[in-house]
Design an enzyme around this catalytic site. Structure first.
Site, PDB file in Angstrom:
ATOM      1  N   HIS A   1      34.408  49.778  -4.517  1.00 39.44           N
ATOM      2  CA  HIS A   1      33.430  49.731  -4.796  1.00 39.44           C
ATOM      3  C   HIS A   1      32.161  50.179  -4.250  1.00 39.44           C
ATOM      4  O   HIS A   1      30.688  50.167  -5.083  1.00 39.44           O
ATOM      5  CB  HIS A   1      32.825  48.146  -2.933  1.00 39.44           C
TER       6      HIS A   1
ATOM      7  N   HIS B   1      31.539  40.583  18.617  1.00 35.89           N
ATOM      8  CA  HIS B   1      31.404  40.200  19.742  1.00 35.89           C
ATOM      9  C   HIS B   1      31.887  38.989  18.911  1.00 35.89           C
ATOM     10  O   HIS B   1      31.076  37.085  19.799  1.00 35.89           O
ATOM     11  CB  HIS B   1      29.769  40.292  19.849  1.00 35.89           C
TER      12      HIS B   1
ATOM     13  N   HIS C   1      39.493  49.472  -1.365  1.00 40.91           N
ATOM     14  CA  HIS C   1      40.976  48.696  -0.965  1.00 40.91           C
ATOM     15  C   HIS C   1      41.813  48.966  -2.170  1.00 40.91           C
ATOM     16  O   HIS C   1      41.806  48.380  -2.885  1.00 40.91           O
ATOM     17  CB  HIS C   1      40.217  47.305  -0.376  1.00 40.91           C
ATOM     18  N   CYS C   2      43.330  47.589  -2.075  1.00 40.98           N
ATOM     19  CA  CYS C   2      43.922  47.829  -2.575  1.00 40.98           C
ATOM     20  C   CYS C   2      43.667  46.053  -3.423  1.00 40.98           C
ATOM     21  O   CYS C   2      43.501  45.275  -2.982  1.00 40.98           O
ATOM     22  CB  CYS C   2      45.534  47.744  -2.410  1.00 40.98           C
TER      23      CYS C   2
ATOM     24  N   HIS D   1      50.749  49.597  -6.305  1.00 42.98           N
ATOM     25  CA  HIS D   1      49.551  49.543  -5.574  1.00 42.98           C
ATOM     26  C   HIS D   1      48.540  49.942  -6.937  1.00 42.98           C
ATOM     27  O   HIS D   1      48.450  50.666  -7.474  1.00 42.98           O
ATOM     28  CB  HIS D   1      49.082  50.272  -4.291  1.00 42.98           C
TER      29      HIS D   1
ATOM     30  N   ASP E   1      40.464  49.737  -5.441  1.00 43.80           N
ATOM     31  CA  ASP E   1      39.085  49.400  -6.584  1.00 43.80           C
ATOM     32  C   ASP E   1      38.281  49.768  -5.187  1.00 43.80           C
ATOM     33  O   ASP E   1      38.000  49.679  -4.186  1.00 43.80           O
ATOM     34  CB  ASP E   1      39.396  47.545  -5.925  1.00 43.80           C
TER      35      ASP E   1
ATOM     36  N   GLU F   1      15.339  49.280  12.755  1.00 41.68           N
ATOM     37  CA  GLU F   1      15.860  49.912  13.891  1.00 41.68           C
ATOM     38  C   GLU F   1      15.758  49.426  15.217  1.00 41.68           C
ATOM     39  O   GLU F   1      15.631  47.430  15.424  1.00 41.68           O
ATOM     40  CB  GLU F   1      14.646  50.120  14.155  1.00 41.68           C
TER      41      GLU F   1
ATOM     42  N   HIS G   1      29.314  45.365  17.813  1.00 39.90           N
ATOM     43  CA  HIS G   1      28.380  45.373  19.474  1.00 39.90           C
ATOM     44  C   HIS G   1      29.619  46.829  20.031  1.00 39.90           C
ATOM     45  O   HIS G   1      30.186  46.759  20.040  1.00 39.90           O
ATOM     46  CB  HIS G   1      28.046  44.480  20.000  1.00 39.90           C
TER      47      HIS G   1
ATOM     48  N   MET H   1      45.567  48.131   3.361  1.00 43.88           N
ATOM     49  CA  MET H   1      45.622  48.742   2.245  1.00 43.88           C
ATOM     50  C   MET H   1      43.979  48.478   1.958  1.00 43.88           C
ATOM     51  O   MET H   1      43.190  48.052   1.639  1.00 43.88           O
ATOM     52  CB  MET H   1      45.607  48.042   1.314  1.00 43.88           C
TER      53      MET H   1
ATOM     54  N   THR I   1      23.296  44.070  17.960  1.00 43.69           N
ATOM     55  CA  THR I   1      24.394  43.452  16.826  1.00 43.69           C
ATOM     56  C   THR I   1      24.463  43.775  15.851  1.00 43.69           C
ATOM     57  O   THR I   1      23.318  43.192  15.209  1.00 43.69           O
ATOM     58  CB  THR I   1      24.686  42.085  17.842  1.00 43.69           C
TER      59      THR I   1
ATOM     60  N   HIS J   1      48.065  42.095  -0.198  1.00 46.47           N
ATOM     61  CA  HIS J   1      47.846  44.094   0.074  1.00 46.47           C
ATOM     62  C   HIS J   1      46.946  44.394   0.700  1.00 46.47           C
ATOM     63  O   HIS J   1      46.975  45.565   1.825  1.00 46.47           O
ATOM     64  CB  HIS J   1      47.754  44.509  -1.017  1.00 46.47           C
TER      65      HIS J   1
HETATM   66 CU    CU Z   1      48.691  47.534  -2.470  1.00 41.87          CU
END
Ligand code: CU
Length: 482
Positions: free
Chosen positions: A123, A313, A158-159, A118, A121, A283, A264, A172, A287, A167
């Site tokens: 962000h 929703h 995430h993987c 595995h 990554d 503000e 929501h 993951m 949803t 994955h």
């Molecule tokens: Cu993985």
């Protein structure tokens, strides 16, 4: 003071005195890349729905994160097992809390009992693959890389090992928060929620260990759409809690892999939403859209007690696929903000105006009473399809976690008088039907004793139930006993 002076002072002393001096001066850095780090610190990681302690006013640090990948079997819903692949043993993975300018030293450990390689990554990372290229790790190995957090915000990790979608679909993903300098404004409660869609060989509810279904995933035809990895992760005893008057912050992510979430909270309005997890604050939002591989932070004050339902929703996902959670707010009712039901009146546009709803005593059957068992079954079925069907479903199968089944219901079959009482008076409070707990509300059904006798006779003589016949006399006896 200039940046070079600060750095110089820092390397020389790095004492308390200078640290407090940094507090007020850090903002003078040209870019977050220049924020110096002082000392090392082991990151606190938490499993959902909890989050680590806020960063507050702490300085940027070298932050050591140790994340263990575990492939382990878990329960998707009652009787349905799934082989989850996890960061830290949970879906979503452990929550990581950093501040801008931190230098994160990331240790990714792949447990020796795992079957697959595995990687991760993030962000929040500025760099090729968000770390994926440097973190590809085989079972029984540990990979280390480091990165500096340049942008504040709430980010998905995430993987990213091929097949990437698989994955992610197996669980993951998780969230990493990068707080701005000085931290996010304090609130009373913070929670971590992440939506995900799951694709199983069997249909929704089909029992046993369910393998991943690649074709359904490609088609984005999810069998389960859930918060925090399984149906019911945030309902009943697992519900989020708060007290009236508190301000809540939700960190909500969407792992996908396929679906976008229309997040929501029924009966609440978000006072503030950090749109897509970034700096933009919207503000008074009902949803908010959370893209796959994206996140949002919402804040709201809970002014009224009660149970608030969290949903995607895209509403069939909530009631039929699992994307439903609960926030239970305790405290005083506030009748000015929300009255509750004041009155239930009959509305007859052409009639004599508004009248009070009749009590069951006053309801007279509009139809001629059934004369035979066959007629009882026929009339009963009509009433069922008009009245009970919406909640208990056409074949009495109910809806998991919301409406108990009437088909083969041990609860129904155990006690006829009790069942009559439920249709007469309604029912709330916890009950167990066929081993599953329900804690919901069935409203009083406005039916005559004849209609109740017929509908219950129909129910008892359908879908594998105990074939009892309920008469008007039996219904009246229960009615008068109260
Ligand atoms: Cu993985």
């Amino acid at each position: 003071m200039k940046q070079s002076h600060l750095l110089f002072g820092f390397t020389l002393l790095s004492g308390l005195l200078l640290n407090s001096c940094f507090d007020s001066k850090e903002k003078e850095y040209q870019s977050t890349a220049d924020i110096p780090v002082s000392r090392e610190m082991i990151a606190e990681l938490t499993s959902p729905p909890h989050v680590p302690t806020p960063v507050g006013r702490r300085k940027a640090k070298k932050l050591i994160v140790e994340m263990e990948i575990l492939e382990k079997e878990g329960e998707m819903t009652d009787g349905v097992k799934y082989m989850y692949w996890t960061f830290g043993g949970t879906v979503p993975g452990s929550f990581i809390r950093t501040r801008v300018g931190d230098e994160v030293e990331f240790h990714l450990q792949n447990h020796p009992d795992n079957k697959l390689p595995h990687n991760i990554d993030m962000h929040a990372v500025t760099g090729p693959g968000g770390g994926a290229e440097s973190s590809f790790v085989a079972p029984g190995h540990e990979k280390t890389f480091s990165f500096k957090t340049l942008n504040p915000g709430l980010f998905v990790y995430h993987c990213a090992t091929a097949p990437v979608g698989m994955h992610i679909a197996n669980g993951m993903y998780g969230l990493i928060l990068v707080e701005p300098e000085g931290g996010l404004p304090p609130v009373d409660k913070e929670y971590y929620i992440m939506q995900g869609d799951f694709y199983t060989k069997g249909a929704n509810g089909e029992r046993g260990l369910q393998p991943f279904d690649m074709q359904k995933a490609v088609d984005e035809n999810a069998d389960y759409v859930v918060f925090n990895g399984k149906v019911g992760a945030l309902t009943g005893d697992n519900a989020l809690t708060a007290k009236v008057g508190e301000t809540i912050r939700l960190f909500v992510g969407n792992g996908g892999p396929g679906l976008v979430s229309s997040f929501h909270v029924i009966g609440e309005i978000f006072d503030k939403v950090h749109v897509e997890g970034g700096d933009l604050i919207n503000e008074n939002v009902q949803t908010t859209l959370i893209p796959a591989g994206g996140a949002a932070m919402m804040e709201f004050k809970v002014d009224v007690s009660g149970t608030f339902i969290l949903v995607d929703h895209s509403i069939f996902r909530a009631f039929n696929k699992g994307a439903l959670g609960m926030l239970k707010v305790e405290g005083e009712e506030n009748k000015t903000l929300y009255s509750g039901e004041i009155r239930d009146d009959i509305y007859l546009p052409e009639g004599p105006g508004i009248q009070n709803m009749p009590t069951t005593d006053e309801i007279v059957a509009s139809e001629i009473p059934a004369k035979s068992f066959e007629e009882q079954m026929e009339f009963g079925k009509q009433t069922y399809m008009q009245t009970c069907f919406a909640c208990h479903q056409a074949e009495g199968q109910g809806i998991p976690n919301a409406f108990p089944p009437l088909a083969k219901s041990d609860y129904l079959n155990a006690d006829v008088d009790r069942a009559i009482g439920i249709v007469l008076h309604g029912k709330t409070g916890e009950i167990t039907v066929n081993g599953n707990k329900y804690n919901s509300v069935m409203t009083r059904q406005m039916l005559s004793p004849d209609e109740i006798a017929n509908v219950l006779t129909y129910v008892y003589n359908s879908w594998g139930n105990s074939k009892k016949v309920v008469t008007k006399t039996m219904v009246e006896k229960v009615k008068n006993s109260k």
